[in-house]
Write an enzyme that holds these catalytic residues in place. Sequence first.
Site, PDB file in Angstrom:
ATOM      1  N   GLN A 481      58.829  38.600  52.433  1.00  0.00           N
ATOM      2  CA  GLN A 481      57.611  39.156  51.826  1.00  0.00           C
ATOM      3  C   GLN A 481      57.999  40.013  50.622  1.00  0.00           C
ATOM      4  O   GLN A 481      58.617  41.063  50.776  1.00  0.00           O
ATOM      5  CB  GLN A 481      56.858  39.993  52.863  1.00  0.00           C
ATOM      6  CG  GLN A 481      55.575  40.611  52.343  1.00  0.00           C
ATOM      7  CD  GLN A 481      54.817  41.293  53.456  1.00  0.00           C
ATOM      8  OE1 GLN A 481      54.131  40.648  54.247  1.00  0.00           O
ATOM      9  NE2 GLN A 481      54.938  42.600  53.542  1.00  0.00           N
ATOM     10  N   SER A 484      56.698  45.132  48.246  1.00  0.00           N
ATOM     11  CA  SER A 484      57.093  46.492  47.855  1.00  0.00           C
ATOM     12  C   SER A 484      57.998  46.501  46.630  1.00  0.00           C
ATOM     13  O   SER A 484      58.810  45.592  46.421  1.00  0.00           O
ATOM     14  CB  SER A 484      57.810  47.184  49.014  1.00  0.00           C
ATOM     15  OG  SER A 484      56.944  47.360  50.103  1.00  0.00           O
ATOM     16  N   GLU A 599      49.369  39.783  60.888  1.00  0.00           N
ATOM     17  CA  GLU A 599      50.483  40.052  61.785  1.00  0.00           C
ATOM     18  C   GLU A 599      49.966  39.762  63.188  1.00  0.00           C
ATOM     19  O   GLU A 599      49.025  40.398  63.664  1.00  0.00           O
ATOM     20  CB  GLU A 599      50.926  41.508  61.673  1.00  0.00           C
ATOM     21  CG  GLU A 599      52.126  41.796  62.540  1.00  0.00           C
ATOM     22  CD  GLU A 599      52.643  43.215  62.338  1.00  0.00           C
ATOM     23  OE1 GLU A 599      53.586  43.584  63.034  1.00  0.00           O
ATOM     24  OE2 GLU A 599      52.081  43.927  61.493  1.00  0.00           O
ATOM     25  N   GLU A 719      52.082  58.589  57.621  1.00  0.00           N
ATOM     26  CA  GLU A 719      51.128  59.500  56.975  1.00  0.00           C
ATOM     27  C   GLU A 719      50.039  58.733  56.226  1.00  0.00           C
ATOM     28  O   GLU A 719      48.850  59.091  56.289  1.00  0.00           O
ATOM     29  CB  GLU A 719      51.874  60.435  56.015  1.00  0.00           C
ATOM     30  CG  GLU A 719      52.726  61.489  56.698  1.00  0.00           C
ATOM     31  CD  GLU A 719      53.972  60.912  57.363  1.00  0.00           C
ATOM     32  OE1 GLU A 719      54.476  61.529  58.318  1.00  0.00           O
ATOM     33  OE2 GLU A 719      54.448  59.819  56.926  1.00  0.00           O
TER      34      GLU A 719
END
Length: 735
Positions: A481, A484, A599, A719
């Site tokens: 993937q 990022s 997923e 977070e």
Amino acid sequence: MAFALTEEHADLCSVAADFAGRFADTRVTREQLDSYGNGEPAPFWDDLVANGLHALHIGEEHGGQGGTVADTAIVVEEFARRLVPGPFLSTVLASAAVAAAGDCKASASGLAAFAEGARGTLVLSSAITGTSAAEGGWLLHGTANVLSLQSADLLVVGFNDGGTTRFALVDARSAGVSRRVQACTDLTRDAGILELSSVAVGSEAILENLGASRVETLQTCLLAVEAAGVSRWAVEAAAEYAKLREQFGSPIGSFQAVKHKCANLLITAELAAAAAWSAVVSLDQDEDQQKLAAGAAVQAAIAPSAEAVTEAVTIFGGIGFTWEHDAHLYWRRAMTLAALVPAMNDASASLGRVALEQDRRIDIELPDEDPAFRARIGELLDHARTLSNEHDGGRWYSRGSQRTFLAENGLAAPHWPAPYGLGATPAQQVVISQEYARRGMTQPSSVIGEWAMPTVLAYGSEAVKEQFALPTLRGELIWCQLFSEPGAGSDLAGLSTRAAKVDGGWELRGQKVWTSGAHEADWGICLARTDSEVPKHKGLSYFLIDMRTAGVDVRPLKQSTGDAEFNEVFLDSVFVPDAYLLGEPGQGWRITAMTLQNERTQISSGVSVGTEDALRSMITQGTYAGREHDALSSLGRIAAFSSAIGALNLRETLRQVNGMAPGAGSSLAKVAHARLTREAASRVLALAGPGALFAQAPGDAVTGQLSVPQVLIGGGTVEIQLNVIAERILGLPRG
């Protein structure tokens, strides 16, 4: 989410909520606090009895509604959320214990009395003993602290008879029964000290075939259900307040610290509901499964409930600490629930002993199951078991391998549409998972391919589907993937990789990072910017990249563990044909959202998520630096929350099976699992003691600790996920 998982239970929850609103509003309850503490009858008790809410689990032959403890649990949870006062919980617990005794004289008379409106309470104390009476029967002696003692008409008393625990139905007004009033921590209920002095109990009062383990599970599961209701109130009240209360010109719910508090409260409440539900389900399972479920319910539902209210008070601020606010009433109730279960450290170690040998499992009951479908799946899997999984060199499975057979018969990804899957419904997926589990088989995984392929099947051409789907399922293609980037992690829309239109396709330039498995992948799914003139979310496009194309440079990133599972990927004028652009230019963000949702949900009959394996290994091998109790206690706690997270996922599956709208379980479970992994790694490291001086530490403690960040950061930091939970699920305002 509410406790209910079916439309029928949702309707029952509405009935309970309506009753509480009409007869037990907290403003009225506050006016009557003194009467509840003295054990005076609740003014709405006759109405409750008339509605039959107290007798849902009592058979019709005894005057009840003919339902189950699960039905009663729905009411218990909603009544707790609305702080309904009086002895409802104690009464249904006592009558449920009597019902569990089966067909005996004491059970028949007791259930009839409860159905007619008698109030009761359960007395479980090792200090109560029974001695044989000269004229037959037993004489009961001892003392116990008992909830709702003053308001009880009937006592279900457990007593020790020479090492055997028996249960008797005792009239609270019997000779030798003394009830000393004590101010209850829960101001909406009464409590007292029960003293039994030679209380005569004949054989006709004995609840036959009722074991201590069954009663303890009953008590724990209903206490846990009530704790779940308290925790649900805490998150709902806190989140609502955070939307309205303003500070510095903005709602406090827009502040990240408050968002995280509320999101964490929601996770606590949902884990509590899942653990409590699992305990209720366990009543139809064997004794070991009941112990596992009850132990998890203590850890994940009852124990955290008081802290949940404490956290809510910190959001309310000073007003939440006043007598006039309802918070302390819920707080007090949570404290009493914790007082009725064993000391936490002992309970953890006890659970650890059971968890050492087995995982928590639930066999899901399916509505309107098709036996022919199950039989067909069973036959296919039986044949698959006869096949090997030998490779034709490298990663290629032989054409007659088990993996190939499963893929070509739709059982590698049964939820995919035909001809690659079976288009299996959620209920059919559960059946398939159960049949795999019954044979000790594991459903094949293509890892990233499981995210990529549903997107390819939705947006790719027929030629692209044929090129990738079956080879991926057969294990012939490995995917990575490429999302990022160094400057775009959680803020994925901020990526800078560019894709420029060229003759016959696109030319990609940029850098990706943290790409798992890129060094061995055949293909990658890649997000790149095709339009810089529109808002960043709208200028992205979604590509499939052959990882062996000229210009693709994969450079391993060595992790703190010494392994190199992650990679940097540099794209230097990489050509991608038009056929491998999925959808239209600019649709990349929408398509990516689909990928991230794909997923695969782990649908199974098990509810353990596997975080406790290292602890089991340490205990089995005795490598816990001499601290057996600490090791067992650690295993118990981790197994408890592992079970709760698994139950949360399982509840999501059942929502789909039952045709209900999906809840928030999968989002919450991801955060909960990351945190549990962190705690488990820390406990293993602590138990390794001096052994952690060496790299090959017991329980793989050093590597486990060093591997934690990839769980906390991968797929978006905890977070960021807490922000998403607060804003998208709880509806808190953006900052």
